[in-house]
Write an enzyme that holds these catalytic residues in place. Structure first.
Site, PDB file in Angstrom:
ATOM      1  N   LYS A  64       4.981   9.713   8.523  1.00  0.00           N
ATOM      2  CA  LYS A  64       4.950   9.234   9.902  1.00  0.00           C
ATOM      3  C   LYS A  64       6.047   9.828  10.790  1.00  0.00           C
ATOM      4  CE  LYS A  64       2.783   5.048   8.096  1.00  0.00           C
ATOM      5  NZ  LYS A  64       1.348   5.147   8.433  1.00  0.00           N
TER       6      LYS A  64
ATOM      7  N   TYR B 237       0.858  -1.181   0.000  1.00  0.00           N
ATOM      8  CA  TYR B 237       0.000   0.000   0.000  1.00  0.00           C
ATOM      9  C   TYR B 237       0.895   1.233   0.000  1.00  0.00           C
ATOM     10  CZ  TYR B 237      -3.423   3.449   1.752  1.00  0.00           C
ATOM     11  OH  TYR B 237      -4.232   4.555   1.905  1.00  0.00           O
TER      12      TYR B 237
ATOM     13  N   ASP C 134       9.482   2.888  -0.713  1.00  0.00           N
ATOM     14  CA  ASP C 134       8.439   3.593   0.041  1.00  0.00           C
ATOM     15  C   ASP C 134       8.712   3.349   1.522  1.00  0.00           C
ATOM     16  OD1 ASP C 134       4.772   3.547   0.176  1.00  0.00           O
ATOM     17  OD2 ASP C 134       6.315   4.568   1.360  1.00  0.00           O
TER      18      ASP C 134
HETATM   19  P1  KE4 Z   1      -0.625   8.501   4.416  1.00  0.00           P
HETATM   20  O1  KE4 Z   1      -1.156   9.194   3.184  1.00  0.00           O
HETATM   21  O2  KE4 Z   1      -1.692   7.669   5.106  1.00  0.00           O
HETATM   22  O3  KE4 Z   1       0.110   9.441   5.355  1.00  0.00           O
HETATM   23  O4  KE4 Z   1       0.520   7.474   3.929  1.00  0.00           O
HETATM   24  C1  KE4 Z   1       0.202   6.523   2.942  1.00  0.00           C
HETATM   25  C2  KE4 Z   1       1.176   5.368   3.051  1.00  0.00           C
HETATM   26  C3  KE4 Z   1       2.167   5.245   2.093  1.00  0.00           C
HETATM   27  N1  KE4 Z   1       3.067   4.242   2.148  1.00  0.00           N
HETATM   28  C4  KE4 Z   1       3.029   3.325   3.143  1.00  0.00           C
HETATM   29  C5  KE4 Z   1       4.056   2.229   3.171  1.00  0.00           C
HETATM   30  C6  KE4 Z   1       2.038   3.409   4.158  1.00  0.00           C
HETATM   31  O5  KE4 Z   1       2.019   2.484   5.148  1.00  0.00           O
HETATM   32  C7  KE4 Z   1       1.098   4.447   4.115  1.00  0.00           C
HETATM   33  C8  KE4 Z   1      -0.001   4.592   5.136  1.00  0.00           C
HETATM   34  N2  KE4 Z   1      -0.030   3.622   6.145  1.00  0.00           N
HETATM   35  C9  KE4 Z   1      -1.346   3.331   6.681  1.00  0.00           C
HETATM   36  C10 KE4 Z   1      -1.176   2.193   7.691  1.00  0.00           C
HETATM   37  N3  KE4 Z   1      -1.157   0.952   7.024  1.00  0.00           N
HETATM   38  C11 KE4 Z   1      -2.002   4.531   7.271  1.00  0.00           C
HETATM   39  C12 KE4 Z   1      -3.221   4.245   8.120  1.00  0.00           C
HETATM   40  C13 KE4 Z   1      -4.495   4.741   7.464  1.00  0.00           C
HETATM   41  O6  KE4 Z   1      -4.674   4.538   6.235  1.00  0.00           O
HETATM   42  O7  KE4 Z   1      -5.325   5.305   8.206  1.00  0.00           O
END
Ligand code: KE4
Length: 446
Positions: free
Chosen positions: A270, A147, A242
Site C-alpha cells: 500500500k 487477512y 503484517d
Molecule cells: P495485497 O496482495 O492485496 O496487496 O495485500 C494483501 C494484504 C496483506 N496483509 C494485509 C494486512 C492486508 O490488508 C492485505 C490486503 N488488504 C485488502 C483490504 N482489506 C486489499 C483489498 C482487496 O483485497 O482488494
C-alpha cells in the site's frame, strides 16, 4: 428519461462481467456484502473520487489505505511521468531501488535489509517462507479474522474479502497447504500460548496484523503485542508484523514505532508504493540474508523493484520524512471524525461500536465492543448495508464491507469531515424513519 444516478456504472459492470469473473479484479470491490452494483471510477483527485456518472465522493477507501496523501498526489504523479520517459521496467538493478531501500530502512525500526515485491500477498507469502527457511520449522500461527493476502497457507479463517463473501476458507487450497497453519484468537494470548505448548519446537512464526483491519478496525488489547513478542522469544519463533495496512500509516516507523514492540520480520504494501504495485518485507540481515541469491530461501519477481513503482514509493517516503506534523494532523482528523460520528449516534440513541487507531477507523452496528472476529461478526450487516448505500447517495465512499477499515487521507479537509458527520445524521435519521427497511435496527436503538 431521467438517468439513474449509477446508470453508466451499471452498464460498465454488465460489460465487465462478460470478461472478468464477477466483473472485478478483486472480490471485495464487487459490493457482494452490501448489494447492488459497484460504481466505476474514472478519476481521483485529492480526497475525492469521480465516478462514471460524474458523481463525486469523499473517499474513505483510498485504494485500501495506499493513498496517505490522497489521489493523484502531485510529486508522485510527477515522478512517475518523469520515470516513464526513461522506461517502465528493465528487470535489471536500478539506483532507485537503493534509494527507496535506504528511505525504508531509515524509517522502519529494527530492520537492516528489505526486499521489494509487487503486492502485500507476495510480501507475506515470502516472509513466511523465509521464517520457515530460517527456523527449519513448518508451522505458523495466524489469527482468526486476520487477512494476509491470498497465498494458500493464509486462506484459513481469513478476514477482508473472505469474511465479506462468507467463505473464511477457499476452494482450491489443498489440505496439505494449510495443515501447518494454526489458528488463534486475536487479542487472546492464552490461545497462542496453548499452541506453543502443543508445538514447542515446530512453530516458525506468528504472523499478526498489529492493528486488525480486515475484520473492521480492531485494536490490540493492552499487552497483546508485547505478549506475542515474549512468547515468540521464549519459543524461538519469529514474530511477523503484517504492516501492509499499518506501515507508514500509524507512524513513520509503523506499528513497531507506534506500539514500541519489536518484530523479527515486517511486511509492507500500500503506502510504500503510493498506489503503484509495491510490497516489501524486511528484517535483520542475519535473517534476510537467507534469501536467494545469498541464501537457500528462493523468492523472485519480474517486476520487483520496478522503476515506476520505486519512483512513487520514493516520493511517498520523502514527503513523510519532511512533514513533521503529518501523523499528528491525520490523527486529529480521525479523532474529530470519530467524535462527530459518536455524537450523532448518541443524539439518535443508536448503539454503535466505533474503533479507531491512528487514521484507521471502523463503525460496527453492534451493541457490544468489538475486540475480535467473533464480536465483529456480531454487528448487524443488514444495517451496515443500508448505511453504506445511504452514505454513497450522500457522496461518501466507504469500504463496501463491514469487515474493512476506513482509511483517512491527509487530503481530507474540515469541511469534508463535517459533511461526513452531517451525512451520517441524514442517513441514520432516514433509516430510523423507514422502519420497513431496517426493522432489525430498531432492536438496538436505546
Ligand atoms: P495485497 O496482495 O492485496 O496487496 O495485500 C494483501 C494484504 C496483506 N496483509 C494485509 C494486512 C492486508 O490488508 C492485505 C490486503 N488488504 C485488502 C483490504 N482489506 C486489499 C483489498 C482487496 O483485497 O482488494
Amino acid at each position: 428519461m431521467k438517468k439513474d444516478r449509477y446508470e453508466n456504472s451499471r452498464q460498465l459492470f454488465l460489460k465487465a462481467a462478460t470478461l472478468i469473473p464477477g466483473g472485478v479484479n478483486s472480490p471485495v470491490r464487487a459490493f457482494n456484502s452490501v448489494g447492488g452494483n459497484p460504481v466505476f471510477v474514472k478519476k481521483g483527485k485529492g480526497a475525492y473520487l469521480y465516478d462514471a456518472d460524474d458523481n463525486t465522493y469523499i473517499d474513505y477507501v483510498n485504494s485500501w489505505g495506499a493513498l496517505l496523501f490522497g489521489h493523484a498526489f502531485f510529486s508522485v504523479v510527477d515522478s512517475i511521468q518523469q520515470q516513464a520517459l526513461l522506461g517502465t521496467s528493465y528487470g535489471i538493478p536500478t539506483e532507485a531501488e537503493i534509494e527507496l531501500a535506504k528511505l525504508f530502512v531509515d524509517a522502519v525500526p529494527h530492520v537492516e535489509k528489505v526486499r521489494f515485491v509487487n503486492s502485500g500477498t507476495e510480501a507475506t507469502m515470502s516472509a513466511i517462507r523465509l521464517a520457515r527457511g530460517f527456523t527449519g520449522r513448518s508451522k505458523i500461527i495466524k489469527f482468526i479474522g486476520c487477512y494476509h493476502g491470498h497465498a494458500d497457507s493464509f486462506l484459513v479463517a481469513g478476514g477482508s474479502g473472505l469474511s465479506t463473501l462468507g467463505i473464511p476458507d477457499s476452494a482450491g487450497v489443498p489440505q496439505g497447504a494449510v495443515a501447518d497453519t494454526l489458528l488463534a484468537d486475536f487479542n487472546s494470548l492464552d490461545s497462542v500460548a496453548l499452541l506453543f505448548e502443543q508445538f514447542p519446537e515446530s512453530i516458525a512464526a506468528v504472523i499478526v496484523e498489529p492493528v486488525a483491519g480486515n475484520m473492521g478496525c480492531v485494536a490490540p488489547s493492552r499487552g497483546f503485542l508485547e505478549g506475542l513478542r515474549k512468547l515468540c522469544s521464549q519459543y524461538q519463533a519469529l514474530l511477523i508484523f503484517d504492516e501492509v495496512m499499518t506501515g507508514f500509516r500509524l507512524a513513520r516507523g509503523g506499528a513497531q514505532e507506534y506500539f514500541k514492540v519489536e518484530a523479527d520480520l515486517v511486511t509492507f504494501g500500500k503506502i510504500v508504493g503510493g498506489g503503484l504495485p509495491v510490497g516489501a518485507f524486511a528484517g535483520k540481515s542475519h535473517v534476510m540474508d537467507q534469501l536467494a541469491p545469498l541464501g537457500p530461501v528462493y523468492q523472485a519477481g519480474t517486476l520487483s523493484g520496478n522503476p515506476l513503482a520505486m519512483s512513487a514509493g520514493i516520493q511517498m517516503l520523502k514527503r513523510i520524512n519532511k512533514d513533521e506534523a503529518l501523523y499528528r494532523r491525520i490523527q486529529h482528523k480521525t479523532s474529530y471524525l470519530e467524535e462527530g460520528l459518536k455524537s450523532v449516534f448518541e443524539e439518535l440513541q443508536i448503539q454503535v461500536c466505533i474503533n479507531s487507531v491512528g487514521s484507521m477507523i471502523s463503525l460496527f452496528f453492534n451493541s457490544d465492543v468489538v475486540t475480535d472476529y467473533a464480536s465483529a461478526q456480531g454487528a448487524d450487516a443488514g444495517v451496515f448495508r443500508e448505511f453504506f448505500h445511504g452514505m454513497l447517495g450522500q457522496g461518501i465512499y466507504l469500504p463496501p464491507s463491514p469487515f474493512e477499515s476506513w482509511f483517512l487521507s491527509d487530503a481530507l479537509t474540515q469541511e469534508d469531515l463535517d459533511h461526513t458527520i452531517e451525512a451520517t445524521r441524514t442517513v441514520l435519521t432516514g433509516l430510523i424513519k423507514n422502519k420497513i427497511t431496517i426493522a432489525s435496527a430498531l432492536s438496538w436503538t436505546r
